[in-house]
Design a protein around this motif. Structure first.
Motif: not given
Length: 84
Positions: A66-67, A69-71, A73-74, A77
Motif C-alpha cells: 500500500e505504501k 501504490y500511490d506513487a 499509480f501516478e 495514470e
C-alpha cells in the motif's frame, strides 16, 4: 505469478516501445496530407503497445504494498492519459 522485480524489468522495454509508437502516431497526425491507411495501421500498433503496457502496470499495482501504490499509480495514470 511474476515477481514485482521481473515485472518492473519487463516494463522498461514495453515503455520504450510505447513511446516509439506514440511518437510515430503523433508525427503522422501532424502531417498535412496523412495517409489514413498508414495512420490506422500505426494506431493499431500503438493500441497493442498500450494494451501490453497496461497489463504489466495492472500486474505491478496488484503486487505493490500500500505504501508504494500511490506513487506507482501516478506513473501508470500518466501513461494511460498519454494513450488516450
Amino acid at each position: 505469478m511474476a515477481s514485482i522485480e521481473a515485472l518492473r524489468k519487463s516494463r522498461k522495454p514495453e515503455r520504450a516501445a510505447f513511446t516509439k509508437a506514440y511518437n510515430t502516431v503523433e508525427e503522422l497526425i501532424a502531417l498535412e496530407c496523412v495517409d489514413i491507411c498508414e495512420l490506422e495501421a500505426e494506431l493499431n500498433v500503438f493500441k497493442g503497445k498500450v494494451d501490453r503496457l497496461d497489463d504489466t502496470h495492472s500486474n505491478i499495482l496488484e503486487l505493490l504494498p500500500e505504501k508504494e501504490y500511490d506513487a506507482e499509480f501516478e506513473v501508470v495514470e500518466d501513461c494511460r492519459n498519454k494513450s488516450i
